[in-house]
Design a protein around this motif. Sequence first.
Motif, PDB file in Angstrom:
ATOM      1  N   ILE A   1      -6.540   3.502   0.608  1.00 24.77           N
ATOM      2  CA  ILE A   1      -5.535   4.059  -0.313  1.00 24.77           C
ATOM      3  C   ILE A   1      -5.809   5.535  -0.573  1.00 24.77           C
ATOM      4  O   ILE A   1      -4.878   6.360  -0.618  1.00 24.77           O
ATOM      5  CB  ILE A   1      -5.530   3.281  -1.645  1.00 24.77           C
ATOM      6  CG1 ILE A   1      -5.042   1.847  -1.423  1.00 24.77           C
ATOM      7  CG2 ILE A   1      -4.652   3.979  -2.674  1.00 24.77           C
ATOM      8  CD1 ILE A   1      -3.620   1.741  -0.938  1.00 24.77           C
TER       9      ILE A   1
ATOM     10  N   THR B   1       0.676   3.853  -3.038  1.00 22.30           N
ATOM     11  CA  THR B   1       0.280   5.248  -2.812  1.00 22.30           C
ATOM     12  C   THR B   1       1.240   6.214  -3.495  1.00 22.30           C
ATOM     13  O   THR B   1       0.820   7.169  -4.153  1.00 22.30           O
ATOM     14  CB  THR B   1       0.239   5.549  -1.306  1.00 22.30           C
ATOM     15  OG1 THR B   1      -0.687   4.663  -0.682  1.00 22.30           O
ATOM     16  CG2 THR B   1      -0.204   6.980  -1.055  1.00 22.30           C
TER      17      THR B   1
ATOM     18  N   MET C   1      -4.552   7.574   2.227  1.00 26.95           N
ATOM     19  CA  MET C   1      -3.096   7.668   2.189  1.00 26.95           C
ATOM     20  C   MET C   1      -2.638   8.700   1.160  1.00 26.95           C
ATOM     21  O   MET C   1      -1.688   9.446   1.390  1.00 26.95           O
ATOM     22  CB  MET C   1      -2.479   6.301   1.867  1.00 26.95           C
ATOM     23  CG  MET C   1      -2.593   5.286   2.986  1.00 26.95           C
ATOM     24  SD  MET C   1      -1.775   3.723   2.599  1.00 26.95           S
ATOM     25  CE  MET C   1      -0.060   4.214   2.543  1.00 26.95           C
ATOM     26  N   ILE C   2      -3.321   8.743   0.035  1.00 23.18           N
ATOM     27  CA  ILE C   2      -2.971   9.713  -1.012  1.00 23.18           C
ATOM     28  C   ILE C   2      -3.252  11.133  -0.549  1.00 23.18           C
ATOM     29  O   ILE C   2      -2.519  12.068  -0.886  1.00 23.18           O
ATOM     30  CB  ILE C   2      -3.751   9.400  -2.307  1.00 23.18           C
ATOM     31  CG1 ILE C   2      -3.301   8.062  -2.885  1.00 23.18           C
ATOM     32  CG2 ILE C   2      -3.562  10.510  -3.348  1.00 23.18           C
ATOM     33  CD1 ILE C   2      -4.097   7.610  -4.084  1.00 23.18           C
TER      34      ILE C   2
ATOM     35  N   SER D   1       1.377   8.668   4.442  1.00 27.86           N
ATOM     36  CA  SER D   1       1.608   8.267   3.055  1.00 27.86           C
ATOM     37  C   SER D   1       2.673   7.185   2.939  1.00 27.86           C
ATOM     38  O   SER D   1       2.858   6.613   1.869  1.00 27.86           O
ATOM     39  CB  SER D   1       2.026   9.486   2.227  1.00 27.86           C
ATOM     40  OG  SER D   1       3.296   9.966   2.648  1.00 27.86           O
TER      41      SER D   1
ATOM     42  N   ARG E   1       0.151   8.703  -6.833  1.00 22.67           N
ATOM     43  CA  ARG E   1       0.235  10.173  -6.802  1.00 22.67           C
ATOM     44  C   ARG E   1       0.647  10.737  -8.158  1.00 22.67           C
ATOM     45  O   ARG E   1       0.352  11.883  -8.478  1.00 22.67           O
ATOM     46  CB  ARG E   1       1.255  10.617  -5.744  1.00 22.67           C
ATOM     47  CG  ARG E   1       0.820  10.414  -4.318  1.00 22.67           C
ATOM     48  CD  ARG E   1       1.920  10.840  -3.362  1.00 22.67           C
ATOM     49  NE  ARG E   1       1.604  10.494  -1.979  1.00 22.67           N
ATOM     50  CZ  ARG E   1       0.857  11.237  -1.193  1.00 22.67           C
ATOM     51  NH1 ARG E   1       0.382  12.381  -1.633  1.00 22.67           N
ATOM     52  NH2 ARG E   1       0.607  10.867   0.045  1.00 22.67           N
TER      53      ARG E   1
ATOM     54  N   SER F   1       0.813  -1.223   0.000  1.00 19.90           N
ATOM     55  CA  SER F   1       0.000   0.000   0.000  1.00 19.90           C
ATOM     56  C   SER F   1       0.844   1.270   0.000  1.00 19.90           C
ATOM     57  O   SER F   1       0.495   2.252  -0.663  1.00 19.90           O
ATOM     58  CB  SER F   1      -0.941   0.001   1.209  1.00 19.90           C
ATOM     59  OG  SER F   1      -0.218  -0.114   2.417  1.00 19.90           O
TER      60      SER F   1
END
Length: 459
Positions: free
Chosen positions: A132, A106, A135-136, A145, A110, A102
């Motif tokens: 996810i 991530t 996290m972004i 992140s 981006r 993950s």
Amino acid sequence: MKGQWSLLITKKREEKEALNIIEKIKNEQFDEINNCFLNKKPYDMAIIFQSLPERHRAAVLHYLEDSTLASIIQKLNVTHQLELISKIGPTRANKILSLLDSSFLTALLRKFPKIQLENFLGEMDDQYASYIKKMIDYPADSAGSLMTNNYVSIRSSFTVAEAVEKIKSLALYSESINHLYVVDELGNLTGMVSYRDLILTDMNETLANIMFEQVICVSVYTKRAEIARLLSKYDFTALPVVNEEDKLVGIITFDDMVDIIIHEASDDYTKLSATSKEIDFDTKPFKAAVRRLPWLIILLFIGLLSGSIIAKFESTLNQVVALAFFMPLIAGMTGNTGTQSLAVVIRGLAEQEIDVRTVFKLVFREFKVSLIIGVTCGILISLIAFIWQGNFYLGLVVGSSLFLTLILGTLAGTIIPLILYKFKLDPAVASGPLITTVNDIFSLITYFTIASWFISKLV
């Protein structure tokens, strides 16, 4: 010599592997292509893949298994990652990317265009897609992140036997099983138990009685630099990450920690040298030049002040030509000592917290250092100037100028990054070239001012 020979053997092996794959493509032995990548480390897979000519990569991509491609993608740079994904198409790309960790996923997502990102998230499991997306949304250099959700957590009411069973069932999906994170009914992090303690404890004992409650963790918004500083103080194999409500939401694993430290060191180095961290061996010349130019243009205009200072004291130089000989020496020495002090401060800021007492102690220490350096170098250059020209006052001017400018340069290299740190700016932006340019101005003003005072003795 041994290291060079080892590198040569590796290169030959890569070429041999690449030729073997090309041979299979020509003979249409497509089913055997995937076997060429079996039992190899992801890095070696990526090296072999990149060593293939461009025209053969499409065929290789078509026949490689998804898991193999996922391993290769992780070891490519961003440019090649996006290029590979575009070649395999969105459907297969989604399947391969879903196999990635993950935190890595991530970072890669981006770089995706917004529409492509939404399409990818739309095809994922809703719960995982939500994770996810969160996290972004976290800042790129934050713990949120960098974390992964592949960890084992368990309630404090569980027994050791139940905990061991859970670890067994989740071991394949967890990146680290060295520690078991203990949470309460709301998911808040309450403690930690090492796997070693589990196997040494009675199986009927509850985790609440054996867990270590003083767990060091970081917030999802903790900066990468702060994480690196924390890692320098403690020996972690994993670092838990909590959200605003103190709920455990992920962990940063050991390999991610190493990446963080390397990234921080690389980031500070590029700032110190006034270059861009986005420049690597594969960057095109024009793009590399555009990324370097902003800093250089700023320094160019600052450097024009040096020229104007020299022009202002042109009559002094015309009267005593020997002064010109020592100009680059004084400017260079001042810039060097400033850059040394800058490096000391940047390293200190990365390793420990700074308070008022520490600042005064550091500045006073660097001042004493500059006095020792200034006296030593000042006396030495005074003797050289006197012996060369036979003029005591020329030696006095050059020596005293170098003495004062070394003090100014050292203090500038110490104080400027501390001021930036105080205003919540990255002190590494006080780059070596900037400190050097500023110190050039200090040194020239000091040098010519002192020379003007003694001009009658120098002519």
